[in-house]
Design a protein around this motif. Structure first.
Motif, PDB file in Angstrom:
ATOM      1  N   HIS A 219    -122.573  17.414  13.769  1.00 33.57           N
ATOM      2  CA  HIS A 219    -122.520  16.323  14.366  1.00 33.57           C
ATOM      3  C   HIS A 219    -121.288  15.335  13.834  1.00 33.57           C
ATOM      4  O   HIS A 219    -120.881  15.789  12.582  1.00 33.57           O
ATOM      5  CB  HIS A 219    -124.100  15.254  13.974  1.00 33.57           C
ATOM      6  N   PRO A 220    -120.433  14.801  14.498  1.00 33.16           N
ATOM      7  CA  PRO A 220    -119.411  14.122  14.196  1.00 33.16           C
ATOM      8  C   PRO A 220    -119.563  13.320  12.690  1.00 33.16           C
ATOM      9  O   PRO A 220    -118.780  13.386  11.927  1.00 33.16           O
ATOM     10  CB  PRO A 220    -119.094  12.891  15.146  1.00 33.16           C
ATOM     11  N   THR A 221    -120.877  12.655  12.436  1.00 38.25           N
ATOM     12  CA  THR A 221    -120.679  11.970  11.276  1.00 38.25           C
ATOM     13  C   THR A 221    -120.765  13.114   9.958  1.00 38.25           C
ATOM     14  O   THR A 221    -120.153  12.789   9.105  1.00 38.25           O
ATOM     15  CB  THR A 221    -122.109  10.988  11.035  1.00 38.25           C
ATOM     16  N   ARG A 223    -119.281  15.983  10.079  1.00 30.41           N
ATOM     17  CA  ARG A 223    -117.885  16.272  10.121  1.00 30.41           C
ATOM     18  C   ARG A 223    -116.966  15.441   9.345  1.00 30.41           C
ATOM     19  O   ARG A 223    -116.285  15.759   8.353  1.00 30.41           O
ATOM     20  CB  ARG A 223    -117.438  16.556  11.275  1.00 30.41           C
ATOM     21  N   ASN A 224    -117.278  13.940   9.596  1.00 30.95           N
ATOM     22  CA  ASN A 224    -116.311  13.031   9.013  1.00 30.95           C
ATOM     23  C   ASN A 224    -116.580  13.115   7.462  1.00 30.95           C
ATOM     24  O   ASN A 224    -115.863  12.591   6.805  1.00 30.95           O
ATOM     25  CB  ASN A 224    -116.745  11.745   9.625  1.00 30.95           C
ATOM     26  N   ILE A 225    -117.679  13.317   7.097  1.00 32.65           N
ATOM     27  CA  ILE A 225    -117.972  13.352   5.748  1.00 32.65           C
ATOM     28  C   ILE A 225    -117.607  14.604   5.134  1.00 32.65           C
ATOM     29  O   ILE A 225    -116.849  14.558   4.049  1.00 32.65           O
ATOM     30  CB  ILE A 225    -119.567  13.402   5.166  1.00 32.65           C
TER      31      ILE A 225
ATOM     32  N   GLU B  57    -120.229  12.599  24.332  1.00 26.24           N
ATOM     33  CA  GLU B  57    -121.324  11.968  23.348  1.00 26.24           C
ATOM     34  C   GLU B  57    -121.480  10.781  24.142  1.00 26.24           C
ATOM     35  O   GLU B  57    -120.636  10.300  24.970  1.00 26.24           O
ATOM     36  CB  GLU B  57    -120.368  11.634  22.028  1.00 26.24           C
TER      37      GLU B  57
END
Ligand SMILES: Nc1ncnc2c1ncn2[C@@H]1O[C@H](COP(=O)(O)OP(=O)(O)OP(=O)(O)O)[C@@H](O)[C@H]1O
Ligand SMILES: [Mg+2]
Lengths: 412, 250
Positions: A219-221, A223-225, B57
């Motif tokens: 999930h992008p979140t 990934r961003n972490i 998304e």
């Protein structure tokens, strides 16, 4: 007025940029020249100490020996002249400090006769050596040149000069051994090779999996972490990795494989693999993400699943980027010094399994440069190792360059 | 009974309301053209039909979309199965960096088909159906990138046809092509109608008039008018439709 000022200012900046650029280039070139001129000094030199020679009996038919043979002879591992191309006769070692071994029992017991033989101030030492060499057909004597006079009854044994192939393929690395230093870098080359190859074998699948996960699954979140954390890994000083290896990996390996010591090639590979991970992950992930969306959509629109799309379209498309990441990772592994020095056990022997101590080229340079006297053979040998490392790294970078330029061609 | 049917579909890209209460029905073996000014939601609607929007998304979809009377957004629907039934040709030709043959065979391979002669036969037939066979039959092992833009687009059509879908979605399939290639593709669409249900997005009014049976005019997320193509082009009911097809805005 303002115009003139800004013109002058612009000129000054141009000149400064030009200067700094050319100075940097010159410095780089000078460093390379320095490295190679120091490093090439080793070849063509004799591996014995200055002012000493090897002498043998006149009847001995061996003409010359190389450093490795002499080392083995003086270590007592070669005990017969037959082994080095001579006649069948056992080898008798002679060093200046064991000259009294060649006296008879009574001579040795009696201080007067010792003085009589050697002279008050050792002035009769040359004749004495001459006599000993003459009396023992199997002798090999390591003596100072100044004790050899013109009536010397033995003959000087030629010692082979150090050649490039001795250096590259020699199996013994004893840079401080007596009477001759042996510079066979093969164990170090193989050590570097083993540790790096297994590091990459272990880091590539793991790094690739992480890159795929980050680029395609996470999930992008998440990934961003994850991404900054992984980039942070690249910034940790290598001693810290070494310390981690020493405290965690080394004991773990020792216990799991029931070894006398845990400092092994495997420990080095694991630590180097971990250190190469950020490079591999970041570059592979970038490559995977540059796969055009239209490619992915084309695949999905044909009814391919996400995983089929990953394996059949995305990975082939980003393969050159991934290769570049892997090679850069290897590059980092090959040049890494501190962490490897701390966990590999540093035995300069050719490794047969991953569970033996090894020593890499950078670790050797770091560990030995302090004890090598400047300008000496050992010092020059370390520079030669530096040159080899330089060449390897250059080849690695060149490979990356070629692969990524091929990548650009495909993309355009 | 309709092949494709959407009822009161609303689609949101985050806050942006991109499709508003769209209800359209399409019969089997017809060509439906979607026309309308840029940004009005034609591609969005098309991508709704093979669930391509799922990749984006923050997309929210309301309403029902039925294909063969089955709700394709219902739970338990296998998206890859759906996409095998609903093929898609994109605006820009997007062949894989593989050989011509492998491009067409791709859809078969991911379907688990490995019978070599069967694959060969299907690839040949698809290339023939896409009117590309004569031009590529001697260079099937060459990279797809060596083809011209028009040939690449017909390759993409062949690729879509190879898995034998019953619906083919085409998003401006000829917009990047020269007139001759465009004519070839239009001819092709006309022939494909016998076997497939086709939905095509186009900015070219003549093209819509030439190839389609029904035309839907989209305007800022709404379907303003949906009727037989002949009606739309000769006797539009709505003023905005008339303005658009006569080129007064758009
Ligand atoms: N991925 C996306 N995220 C957010 N908004 C989007 C996205 N794709 C499209 N939109 C918006 O939805 C609206 C409809 O877009 P769509 O691509 O369906 O238009 P279109 O009718 O196909 O236009 P064109 O004729 O230019 O292709 C536009 O306002 C667009 O900005
Ligand atoms: Mg569009």
């Amino acid at each position: 007025m303002k115009k003139i000022l800004s013109y002058i200012f612009g000129r000054i900046i141009t000149v400064l940029l030009y200067l700094s650029g050319s100075v940097t280039s010159i410095i780089v070139v000078l460093i390379v020249i320095f490295l190679f001129s120091e490093g090439s000094g080793l070849f063509g030199k004799k591996p014995t100490e200055e002012g000493f020679i090897m002498a043998v009996n006149k009847t001995n038919n061996v003409k010359h020996l190389d450093a490795e043979q002499i080392k083995l002879i003086f270590d007592g591992e070669i005990t017969n002249w037959k082994k080095v191309g001579g006649r069948n006769d056992s080898i008798i070692l002679f060093r200046m400090d064991n000259i009294t071994d060649f006296f008879t029992e009574e001579q040795r017991e009696n201080p007067d006769s010792v003085i009589k033989l050697l002279g008050e101030n050792y002035e009769r030492l040359p004749q004495c050596i001459s006599r000993v060499v003459e009396a023992n057909p199997g002798i090999i004597a390591f003596v100072g040149k100044k004790y050899i006079d013109k009536n010397f009854a033995g003959k000087e044994l030629k010692i082979d000069k150090i050649t490039i192939s001795d250096f590259l393929f020699g199996k013994l690395w004893f840079p401080t051994a007596h009477p001759v230093a042996v510079f066979g870098a093969l164990p170090l080359l193989l050590g570097t090779f083993w540790v790096s190859i297994f590091a990459i074998l272990f880091a590539l699948p793991l790094g690739l999996a992480t890159a795929i996960y980050m680029a395609e699954v996470a999930h992008p979140t998440v990934r961003n972490i994850l991404k900054p954390v992984i980039e942070l890994l690249a910034g940790i000083p290598s001693v810290v990795y070494g310390f981690f290896g020493l405290v965690v990996v080394v004991p773990f390996i020792q216990n799991t494989f029931n070894l006398p010591v845990g400092e092994t090639a495997l420990a080095g590979s694991i630590i180097l693999g971990i250190m190469a991970l950020p490079t591999i992950i970041t570059i592979s992930e970038d490559a995977i993400r540059t796969t055009p969306r239209s490619m992915k959509e084309a695949s999905l629109a044909l009814g391919a699943t996400h995983w089929q799309t990953i394996f059949k379209v995305i990975l082939p498309y980003s393969s050159s980027g991934i290769t570049a990441g892997a090679i850069l990772g290897i590059g980092r592994a090959i040049g890494e010094t501190m962490a490897v020095l701390m966990v590999t056990g540093n035995a300069a022997v050719i490794p047969h399994t991953l569970l033996e101590p090894v020593r890499t080229i950078p670790a050797t340079i770091a560990a030995e440069l302090g004890e090598a006297s400047q300008g000496g053979l050992h010092y020059e040998a370390l520079f030669t190792l530096g040159c080899i490392l330089f060449i390897i790294t250059m080849i690695v970078n060149l490979a990356v360059e070629i692969i990524s330029s091929r990548n650009k061609r495909v993309a355009s | 009974m309709y092949k494709i049917e959407s009822k009161d579909v609303n689609l949101y890209y985050g806050e942006h309301h991109a499709l508003k209460n769209i209800s359209l029905q399409m019969k089997a073996n017809t060509v439906t053209a979607l026309i309308g000014p840029s940004g009005c939601g034609k591609s969005t609607y098309l991508r709704l039909l093979n669930r391509m929007n799922d990749l984006i998304e923050n997309v929210r979809i309301e309403g029902t979309v039925l294909i063969d009377n089955k709700d394709i957004y219902a739970r338990g629907i296998k998206i890859d199965e759906l996409r095998k039934k609903v093929g898609m040709v994109f605006q820009k030709p997007n062949p894989f960096p593989k050989t011509i043959f492998e491009n067409v065979a791709y859809g078969l391979r991911v379907n688990g088909i490995s019978n070599k002669s069967y694959i060969e036969e299907r690839v040949t037939r698809s290339l023939q159906n896409a009117a590309l066979w004569e031009e590529v039959k001697d260079k099937l092992k060459k990279s797809a990138f060596e083809l011209s833009g028009g040939q690449q687009q017909r390759l993409c059509i062949a690729r879509a046809l190879a898995i034998e879908p019953s619906i083919v979605l085409m998003d401006e399939p000829a917009s990047a092509l020269d007139p001759i290639s465009t004519a070839k593709i239009e001819e092709l669409i006309y022939e494909l109608k016998d076997k497939y249900t086709i939905v095509i997005v186009t900015h070219n009014m003549q093209q819509a008039a030439r190839v389609s049976d029904r035309t839907a005019f989209f305007y800022i997320g709404e379907v303003v008018e949906y009727n037989d193509t002949k009606e739309i082009f000769t006797n539009p009911k709505n003023q905005r439709t008339q303005n658009y097809i006569t080129g007064r805005f758009g």
